[in-house]
Design a protein around this motif. Structure first.
Motif, PDB file in Angstrom:
ATOM      1  N   UNK A 140     -37.819 -14.368   3.067  1.00 21.84           N
ATOM      2  CA  UNK A 140     -37.887 -15.795   3.370  1.00 21.84           C
ATOM      3  C   UNK A 140     -37.348 -16.587   2.181  1.00 21.84           C
ATOM      4  N   UNK A 141     -36.606 -17.662   2.479  1.00 30.58           N
ATOM      5  CA  UNK A 141     -36.019 -18.490   1.426  1.00 30.58           C
ATOM      6  C   UNK A 141     -36.481 -19.928   1.581  1.00 30.58           C
ATOM      7  N   UNK A 142     -36.692 -20.589   0.480  1.00 32.61           N
ATOM      8  CA  UNK A 142     -37.029 -22.009   0.505  1.00 32.61           C
ATOM      9  C   UNK A 142     -35.753 -22.847   0.540  1.00 32.61           C
ATOM     10  N   UNK A 143     -35.919 -24.121   0.829  1.00 30.92           N
ATOM     11  CA  UNK A 143     -34.843 -25.115   0.762  1.00 30.92           C
ATOM     12  C   UNK A 143     -33.646 -24.773   1.651  1.00 30.92           C
ATOM     13  N   UNK A 144     -33.907 -24.121   2.775  1.00 32.64           N
ATOM     14  CA  UNK A 144     -32.856 -23.771   3.748  1.00 32.64           C
ATOM     15  C   UNK A 144     -31.793 -22.840   3.179  1.00 32.64           C
ATOM     16  N   UNK A 145     -32.092 -22.138   2.120  1.00 32.60           N
ATOM     17  CA  UNK A 145     -31.134 -21.180   1.575  1.00 32.60           C
ATOM     18  C   UNK A 145     -30.894 -20.023   2.534  1.00 32.60           C
ATOM     19  N   UNK A 146     -31.838 -19.791   3.455  1.00 28.53           N
ATOM     20  CA  UNK A 146     -31.622 -18.747   4.454  1.00 28.53           C
ATOM     21  C   UNK A 146     -30.361 -19.029   5.267  1.00 28.53           C
ATOM     22  N   UNK A 147     -30.142 -20.289   5.617  1.00 31.51           N
ATOM     23  CA  UNK A 147     -28.939 -20.636   6.372  1.00 31.51           C
ATOM     24  C   UNK A 147     -27.693 -20.577   5.494  1.00 31.51           C
ATOM     25  N   UNK A 148     -27.829 -20.909   4.246  1.00 29.59           N
ATOM     26  CA  UNK A 148     -26.689 -20.828   3.320  1.00 29.59           C
ATOM     27  C   UNK A 148     -26.168 -19.396   3.264  1.00 29.59           C
ATOM     28  N   UNK A 149     -27.077 -18.443   3.135  1.00 26.31           N
ATOM     29  CA  UNK A 149     -26.677 -17.035   3.072  1.00 26.31           C
ATOM     30  C   UNK A 149     -26.194 -16.528   4.428  1.00 26.31           C
ATOM     31  N   UNK A 150     -26.929 -16.880   5.487  1.00 20.32           N
ATOM     32  CA  UNK A 150     -26.643 -16.315   6.802  1.00 20.32           C
ATOM     33  C   UNK A 150     -25.245 -16.669   7.298  1.00 20.32           C
ATOM     34  N   UNK A 151     -24.853 -17.929   7.169  1.00 20.13           N
ATOM     35  CA  UNK A 151     -23.581 -18.374   7.739  1.00 20.13           C
ATOM     36  C   UNK A 151     -22.415 -18.283   6.750  1.00 20.13           C
ATOM     37  N   UNK A 198     -31.617 -12.553  35.752  1.00 18.88           N
ATOM     38  CA  UNK A 198     -32.666 -11.733  35.142  1.00 18.88           C
ATOM     39  C   UNK A 198     -34.010 -11.980  35.820  1.00 18.88           C
ATOM     40  N   UNK A 199     -34.793 -10.903  36.092  1.00 15.48           N
ATOM     41  CA  UNK A 199     -36.096 -11.081  36.743  1.00 15.48           C
ATOM     42  C   UNK A 199     -37.087 -11.850  35.881  1.00 15.48           C
ATOM     43  N   UNK A 200     -36.955 -11.731  34.564  1.00 14.89           N
ATOM     44  CA  UNK A 200     -37.794 -12.472  33.637  1.00 14.89           C
ATOM     45  C   UNK A 200     -36.921 -13.452  32.845  1.00 14.89           C
ATOM     46  N   UNK A 201     -37.443 -14.629  32.494  1.00 14.77           N
ATOM     47  CA  UNK A 201     -36.645 -15.595  31.724  1.00 14.77           C
ATOM     48  C   UNK A 201     -36.137 -15.005  30.414  1.00 14.77           C
ATOM     49  N   UNK A 202     -34.858 -15.176  30.158  1.00 14.96           N
ATOM     50  CA  UNK A 202     -34.253 -14.715  28.905  1.00 14.96           C
ATOM     51  C   UNK A 202     -34.419 -15.821  27.882  1.00 14.96           C
ATOM     52  N   UNK A 203     -35.209 -15.509  26.886  1.00 15.73           N
ATOM     53  CA  UNK A 203     -35.536 -16.541  25.885  1.00 15.73           C
ATOM     54  C   UNK A 203     -35.491 -15.892  24.507  1.00 15.73           C
ATOM     55  N   UNK A 204     -34.282 -15.600  24.057  1.00 18.73           N
ATOM     56  CA  UNK A 204     -34.089 -14.871  22.798  1.00 18.73           C
ATOM     57  C   UNK A 204     -34.169 -15.830  21.624  1.00 18.73           C
ATOM     58  N   UNK A 205     -35.334 -16.033  21.107  1.00 16.32           N
ATOM     59  CA  UNK A 205     -35.503 -16.976  20.001  1.00 16.32           C
ATOM     60  C   UNK A 205     -34.905 -16.478  18.712  1.00 16.32           C
ATOM     61  N   UNK A 206     -35.523 -15.463  18.119  1.00 13.18           N
ATOM     62  CA  UNK A 206     -35.100 -14.999  16.796  1.00 13.18           C
ATOM     63  C   UNK A 206     -33.698 -14.419  16.805  1.00 13.18           C
ATOM     64  N   UNK A 207     -33.296 -13.817  17.895  1.00  9.07           N
ATOM     65  CA  UNK A 207     -32.006 -13.117  17.900  1.00  9.07           C
ATOM     66  C   UNK A 207     -30.815 -14.066  17.869  1.00  9.07           C
ATOM     67  N   UNK A 208     -30.989 -15.304  18.321  1.00  9.43           N
ATOM     68  CA  UNK A 208     -29.874 -16.246  18.245  1.00  9.43           C
ATOM     69  C   UNK A 208     -30.031 -17.208  17.077  1.00  9.43           C
ATOM     70  N   UNK A 209     -31.249 -17.400  16.593  1.00 12.29           N
ATOM     71  CA  UNK A 209     -31.424 -18.179  15.369  1.00 12.29           C
ATOM     72  C   UNK A 209     -31.293 -17.218  14.193  1.00 12.29           C
ATOM     73  N   UNK A 210     -30.065 -16.918  13.870  1.00 13.21           N
ATOM     74  CA  UNK A 210     -29.802 -15.872  12.886  1.00 13.21           C
ATOM     75  C   UNK A 210     -29.993 -16.338  11.449  1.00 13.21           C
ATOM     76  N   UNK A 211     -30.647 -17.490  11.268  1.00 10.91           N
ATOM     77  CA  UNK A 211     -30.884 -17.979   9.917  1.00 10.91           C
ATOM     78  C   UNK A 211     -32.323 -17.698   9.476  1.00 10.91           C
ATOM     79  N   UNK A 212     -33.040 -16.894  10.234  1.00  5.02           N
ATOM     80  CA  UNK A 212     -34.423 -16.586   9.881  1.00  5.02           C
ATOM     81  C   UNK A 212     -34.492 -15.181   9.289  1.00  5.02           C
ATOM     82  N   UNK A 213     -35.616 -14.885   8.666  1.00  5.66           N
ATOM     83  CA  UNK A 213     -35.810 -13.550   8.104  1.00  5.66           C
ATOM     84  C   UNK A 213     -36.047 -12.542   9.231  1.00  5.66           C
ATOM     85  N   UNK A 214     -35.796 -11.283   8.935  1.00 10.02           N
ATOM     86  CA  UNK A 214     -35.976 -10.241   9.928  1.00 10.02           C
ATOM     87  C   UNK A 214     -37.463 -10.099  10.265  1.00 10.02           C
ATOM     88  N   UNK A 215     -37.800 -10.440  11.477  1.00  9.70           N
ATOM     89  CA  UNK A 215     -39.173 -10.272  11.959  1.00  9.70           C
ATOM     90  C   UNK A 215     -39.190 -10.486  13.468  1.00  9.70           C
TER      91      UNK A 215
END
Length: 372
Positions: A167-178, A227-244
């Motif tokens: 986890x990174x403070x100050x939105x550095x996660x997005x700086x690295x990710x993109x 899809x029979x169940x709603x597709x709601x891929x939160x973490x997988x498309x918000x690629x600026x978060x830590x792996x969890x």
């Protein structure tokens, strides 16, 4: 004859690349639409599907375009980019406190609030850091040729993959990710230019790119809708978060591959659309102002009211709200005002310093003539 030979050569600004502006225009449409429909994620497969598809590549496209035009200039970095970020971040803090009536005291002191980007402001914030890497990336590109470019992109991807492990403070996660998308634009600028020219010369290549984009993303949209169940891929498309929460390094690696390939396909398919290119020259005010408009509309309760209607009516509301915001802030008067504010120090300060220097030189030369 001597004056002609010694006269300085006329300096011509490099021509704007139409496909870069076109991709910026397309990117800003997708950014605004994605944010304006985010409120309704989970309410309908249509909103889920369009959100899923756009977020796989729309910021990759934006970051790649920034890399394609990036040139390191310390003066510009400080007096344009840092200035613009601090001005906008400060203005948005006032907006959040007095319009959205947020309690900002728990978020830290003023300095901490300034260096922690609010929502979409992370992009202006990240550009400041990314610009610092341009000299190294340009060195790898120009001195080591293809091996240097591959090495540079591999290092950027490795950095992005590694950064997801914490986890990174100050939105550095997005700086690295993109960052890898920005680096790809800097490193492979010439190759992407050639790719665009090839697509414009060979129409089948352009048509094939369009068919590939529509086919792949149309099929993905179809799977989500059926899809029979709603597709709601939160973490997988918000690629600026830590792996969890099921989001892994492999997901981020796929995100890099999909983002770069989709960007190249869109450059070939829509790179010469002049309407998009015209909008792409005025993305700054749209990007800065669309999120306050969206937050204000949510605060007023308009999104909650619209959400009670049928899906078609809700989609129409999102279309009108997003489209109206784009048209308003991309208009010539507002775009001109924003460009003036953004460049006020970058363009006027050098001219003022030069005028002072010329006045000093003129005065010194006058004193020398009097002495002589």
């Amino acid at each position: 004859m001597a004056e002609t030979q010694n006269a300085p050569a006329e300096i011509k600004k490099p021509a704007r690349r139409v496909y870069v502006d076109a991709m910026k225009g397309l990117g800003i449409i997708l950014v605004v639409w994605g944010h304006f429909e985010e409120y309704y994620r989970g309410n309908s497969p249509i909103f889920n599907g369009s959100f899923e598809c756009m977020y796989l590549f729309h910021m990759a496209l934006f970051c790649l375009c920034s890399g394609l035009v990036a040139k390191f200039n310390v003066f510009k970095l400080i007096f344009q980019q840092v200035w613009l970020y601090l001005l906008c971040q400060g203005g948005l803090l006032l907006f959040r406190q007095y319009v959205l009536t947020e309690d900002l005291t728990a978020a830290g002191d003023t300095l901490q609030l300034l260096v922690t980007p609010w929502r979409h402001m992370w992009y202006l914030y990240a550009l400041i850091f990314w610009e610092l890497t341009v000299p190294l990336l340009a060195l790898l590109r120009d001195k080591l040729w293809i091996p240097g470019r591959i090495l540079g992109l591999a290092a950027a991807v490795a950095l992005g993959l590694w950064a997801g492990g914490m986890e990174w403070k100050y939105s550095l996660n997005r700086v690295f990710c993109f960052f890898p998308f920005f680096a790809a634009g800097v490193l492979f600028r010439q190759e992407i230019d050639c790719w665009f020219r090839a697509a414009m010369r060979f129409i089948p290549l352009r048509l094939l790119s369009g068919a590939a984009f529509l086919g792949v993303y149309g099929y993905w949209m179809h799977l989500i809708l059926e899809a029979p169940e709603p597709v709601y891929e939160g973490a997988r498309i918000f690629n600026d978060v830590a792996y969890n929460d099921g989001y892994t390094m492999e997901d981020r690696a796929w995100f890099y591959l999909i983002g770069i390939l989709t960007s190249l396909v869109l450059i070939a398919f829509l790179g010469n659309v002049r309407t998009l290119a015209s909008l792409g020259k005025r993305t700054l005010p749209v990007y800065i102002m669309h999120m306050p408009v969206y937050a204000f509309l949510v605060e007023l309760g308009t999104y909650a009211i619209a959400g009670e209607k049928e899906v078609a009516a809700v989609a129409g509301w999102v279309f009108l709200a997003a489209g109206g915001t784009i048209c308003l802030f991309a208009s010539a008067p507002i775009a001109g005002l924003f460009n003036l504010v953004a460049n006020i120090w970058y363009k006027l300060l050098p001219a003022g310093v030069l005028a002072i220097w010329r006045a000093i030189r003129s005065r010194l030369d006058g004193q020398k003539n009097l002495t002589a």
